[in-house]
Design a protein around this motif. Structure first.
Motif, PDB file in Angstrom:
ATOM      1  N   TRP A  74       0.891  -1.165  -0.004  1.00 55.91           N
ATOM      2  CA  TRP A  74       0.041  -0.078   0.016  1.00 55.91           C
ATOM      3  C   TRP A  74       0.873   1.401   0.132  1.00 55.91           C
ATOM      4  CZ3 TRP A  74      -4.894  -0.901  -0.810  1.00 55.91           C
ATOM      5  CH2 TRP A  74      -5.751  -2.042  -0.248  1.00 55.91           C
ATOM      6  N   HIS A  75       0.508   2.150  -0.672  1.00 58.66           N
ATOM      7  CA  HIS A  75       1.022   3.698  -0.791  1.00 58.66           C
ATOM      8  C   HIS A  75      -0.054   4.641  -0.468  1.00 58.66           C
ATOM      9  CE1 HIS A  75       4.949   2.913  -3.506  1.00 58.66           C
ATOM     10  NE2 HIS A  75       4.695   2.126  -2.438  1.00 58.66           N
ATOM     11  N   PHE A  76       0.335   5.432   0.406  1.00 61.69           N
ATOM     12  CA  PHE A  76      -0.641   6.862   0.380  1.00 61.69           C
ATOM     13  C   PHE A  76      -0.483   7.680  -0.377  1.00 61.69           C
ATOM     14  CE2 PHE A  76      -3.009  10.160   2.377  1.00 61.69           C
ATOM     15  CZ  PHE A  76      -4.171   9.572   2.655  1.00 61.69           C
ATOM     16  N   ILE A  77      -1.337   8.205  -1.459  1.00 61.55           N
ATOM     17  CA  ILE A  77      -1.136   9.198  -2.268  1.00 61.55           C
ATOM     18  C   ILE A  77      -1.859  10.330  -2.037  1.00 61.55           C
ATOM     19  CG2 ILE A  77      -0.327   7.287  -3.924  1.00 61.55           C
ATOM     20  CD1 ILE A  77      -3.102   7.723  -5.343  1.00 61.55           C
ATOM     21  N   GLY A  78      -2.746  10.548  -1.334  1.00 64.26           N
ATOM     22  CA  GLY A  78      -3.691  11.528  -1.210  1.00 64.26           C
ATOM     23  C   GLY A  78      -3.305  12.937  -0.374  1.00 64.26           C
ATOM     24  N   GLY A  79      -3.665  13.911  -0.189  1.00 63.13           N
ATOM     25  CA  GLY A  79      -3.414  15.091   0.525  1.00 63.13           C
ATOM     26  C   GLY A  79      -3.706  14.427   2.200  1.00 63.13           C
ATOM     27  N   LEU A  80      -2.989  14.655   2.976  1.00 63.79           N
ATOM     28  CA  LEU A  80      -3.090  14.077   4.232  1.00 63.79           C
ATOM     29  C   LEU A  80      -3.159  15.161   5.617  1.00 63.79           C
ATOM     30  CD1 LEU A  80      -2.875  11.394   6.037  1.00 63.79           C
ATOM     31  CD2 LEU A  80      -0.442  11.516   5.815  1.00 63.79           C
ATOM     32  N   GLN A  81      -4.218  14.969   6.176  1.00 65.22           N
ATOM     33  CA  GLN A  81      -4.277  15.736   7.710  1.00 65.22           C
ATOM     34  C   GLN A  81      -3.499  15.216   8.598  1.00 65.22           C
ATOM     35  OE1 GLN A  81      -8.602  15.590   7.480  1.00 65.22           O
ATOM     36  NE2 GLN A  81      -8.870  17.668   7.162  1.00 65.22           N
ATOM     37  N   THR A  82      -2.907  16.100   9.303  1.00 67.84           N
ATOM     38  CA  THR A  82      -2.217  15.731  10.344  1.00 67.84           C
ATOM     39  C   THR A  82      -2.747  14.703  11.410  1.00 67.84           C
ATOM     40  OG1 THR A  82      -0.865  17.706  10.236  1.00 67.84           O
ATOM     41  CG2 THR A  82      -0.700  16.288  12.204  1.00 67.84           C
ATOM     42  N   ASN A  83      -4.212  14.924  11.650  1.00 63.48           N
ATOM     43  CA  ASN A  83      -4.943  13.940  12.574  1.00 63.48           C
ATOM     44  C   ASN A  83      -5.346  12.755  11.889  1.00 63.48           C
ATOM     45  OD1 ASN A  83      -6.718  14.885  10.984  1.00 63.48           O
ATOM     46  ND2 ASN A  83      -8.124  15.707  12.622  1.00 63.48           N
ATOM     47  N   LYS A  84      -4.813  12.505  10.710  1.00 66.97           N
ATOM     48  CA  LYS A  84      -5.402  11.090  10.167  1.00 66.97           C
ATOM     49  C   LYS A  84      -4.058  10.337   9.865  1.00 66.97           C
ATOM     50  CE  LYS A  84      -9.788  12.548   9.424  1.00 66.97           C
ATOM     51  NZ  LYS A  84     -10.236  12.790   8.183  1.00 66.97           N
ATOM     52  N   VAL A  85      -3.009  10.653  10.393  1.00 67.73           N
ATOM     53  CA  VAL A  85      -1.698   9.903  10.165  1.00 67.73           C
ATOM     54  C   VAL A  85      -1.867   8.628  10.830  1.00 67.73           C
ATOM     55  CG1 VAL A  85       0.895   9.710  10.438  1.00 67.73           C
ATOM     56  CG2 VAL A  85      -0.298  11.941   9.654  1.00 67.73           C
ATOM     57  N   LEU A  94       4.972   3.588   1.566  1.00 67.73           N
ATOM     58  CA  LEU A  94       5.382   4.879   0.893  1.00 67.73           C
ATOM     59  C   LEU A  94       4.299   6.142   1.176  1.00 67.73           C
ATOM     60  CD1 LEU A  94       7.553   6.365  -0.278  1.00 67.73           C
ATOM     61  CD2 LEU A  94       6.795   5.725  -2.692  1.00 67.73           C
ATOM     62  N   ILE A  95       4.575   7.062   1.611  1.00 64.82           N
ATOM     63  CA  ILE A  95       3.552   8.368   1.746  1.00 64.82           C
ATOM     64  C   ILE A  95       3.997   9.398   0.736  1.00 64.82           C
ATOM     65  CG2 ILE A  95       2.645   9.873   2.982  1.00 64.82           C
ATOM     66  CD1 ILE A  95       3.029   8.291   5.668  1.00 64.82           C
ATOM     67  N   HIS A  96       3.258   9.622  -0.451  1.00 63.05           N
ATOM     68  CA  HIS A  96       3.718  10.281  -1.514  1.00 63.05           C
ATOM     69  C   HIS A  96       3.505  11.779  -1.251  1.00 63.05           C
ATOM     70  CE1 HIS A  96       3.294   7.211  -4.954  1.00 63.05           C
ATOM     71  NE2 HIS A  96       3.633   6.339  -3.886  1.00 63.05           N
ATOM     72  N   SER A  97       2.969  12.045  -0.280  1.00 62.68           N
ATOM     73  CA  SER A  97       2.236  13.517  -0.074  1.00 62.68           C
ATOM     74  C   SER A  97       2.588  14.430   0.987  1.00 62.68           C
ATOM     75  CB  SER A  97       0.672  13.503  -0.139  1.00 62.68           C
ATOM     76  OG  SER A  97       0.352  12.466   0.859  1.00 62.68           O
ATOM     77  N   VAL A  98       3.942  14.197   1.539  1.00 64.07           N
ATOM     78  CA  VAL A  98       4.571  15.105   2.485  1.00 64.07           C
ATOM     79  C   VAL A  98       4.945  16.433   1.945  1.00 64.07           C
ATOM     80  CG1 VAL A  98       6.310  15.434   4.237  1.00 64.07           C
ATOM     81  CG2 VAL A  98       5.335  13.146   3.785  1.00 64.07           C
ATOM     82  N   ASP A  99       4.137  17.500   2.352  1.00 64.60           N
ATOM     83  CA  ASP A  99       4.327  18.832   1.833  1.00 64.60           C
ATOM     84  C   ASP A  99       4.420  20.094   2.896  1.00 64.60           C
ATOM     85  OD1 ASP A  99       1.812  18.946   3.163  1.00 64.60           O
ATOM     86  OD2 ASP A  99       0.658  19.564   1.504  1.00 64.60           O
TER      87      ASP A  99
END
Length: 232
Positions: A74-85, A94-99
């Motif tokens: 599994w990869h996470f590719i979407g926008g990620l809210q801190t409280n959902k980590v 792999l997390i694609h969306s660290v911004d």
């Protein structure tokens, strides 16, 4: 067409794009974007040989991952809210969306609870679109240096989501720019920062992305069909 037939067609197109660019097809991995799709469709794709899947909604993914019977990555590719980590902890490779640094710190904290490290990509907003996540190109180096100091993360490359264009050729400059940014970061030799992955390209433009150096292409609609709900 079936999911298996769709996968075969996409992999053939990836191989053709690699041939045009003089690349080895083994350098490019297909991420089947399975957000909003049921576990049964993921199992069907896995049975057809697809091993890598990308999700965009943390809570939906957390529940779905328990329903999928196949051994998949599994990869996470979407926008990620801190409280959902917390919903991703230990489940994604792999997390694609660290911004932003605050998100990286929370990922670091959650994986620290496991005593493990997770690979991440830094997301860059090259189109200047307010509706899309991503750090500015001018801020990328500083973000990389800050995130690299966190002990439970490994920076593996970059990701971008360029503006939508009907003609894939119109987004080629964005893919080329991401490749150039990665090359520039690699030359800085920042400890803990590797530029081995470029996540770019979707169903309508992945061939251009491959020609410009993509190592991960995120394809959903061309595999599973149209989205099943708004926002999917």
């Amino acid at each position: 067409m079936t999911i298996q037939e769709n996968l075969q067609a996409i992999n053939q197109r990836i191989a053709a794009a690699c041939a045009r660019a003089g690349r080895n097809p083994a350098e490019v991995r297909l991420v089947a974007v399975s957000k909003t799709k049921p576990a049964a469709m993921i199992d069907e794709a896995a049975a057809a040989g697809q091993q890598l899947f990308g999700e965009s909604y943390a809570q939906e993914f957390s529940a779905k991952a328990e329903e999928v019977s196949s051994a998949v990555e599994w990869h996470f590719i979407g926008g990620l809210q801190t409280n959902k980590v917390k919903y991703l902890r230990s489940k994604v490779s792999l997390i694609h969306s660290v911004d932003r640094l605050s998100l990286a710190r929370e990922i670091d904290r959650q994986w620290g609870k496991l005593g493990r490290r997770v690979d991440v990509l830094l997301q860059v907003n090259l189109g200047g679109e307010e509706s899309k996540s991503g750090t500015e190109a001018a801020e990328l180096e500083e973000l990389a240096r800050q995130v690299a100091r966190l002990p439970n993360l490994r920076i593996r490359g970059l990701m971008t989501l360029p503006p939508w264009c009907d003609d894939p050729e119109e987004v080629r400059p964005f893919f080329r720019q991401l490749h150039q940014l990665a090359e520039g970061l690699a030359k800085l030799a920042i400890p803990g920062v590797e530029m081995r992955e470029l996540s770019m390209g979707m169903s309508h433009d992945f061939e251009v992305a491959v020609e410009e150096g993509a190592t991960l292409v995120r394809v959903g609609t061309a595999i599973f069909g149209e989205r099943q709900r708004a926002g999917g």
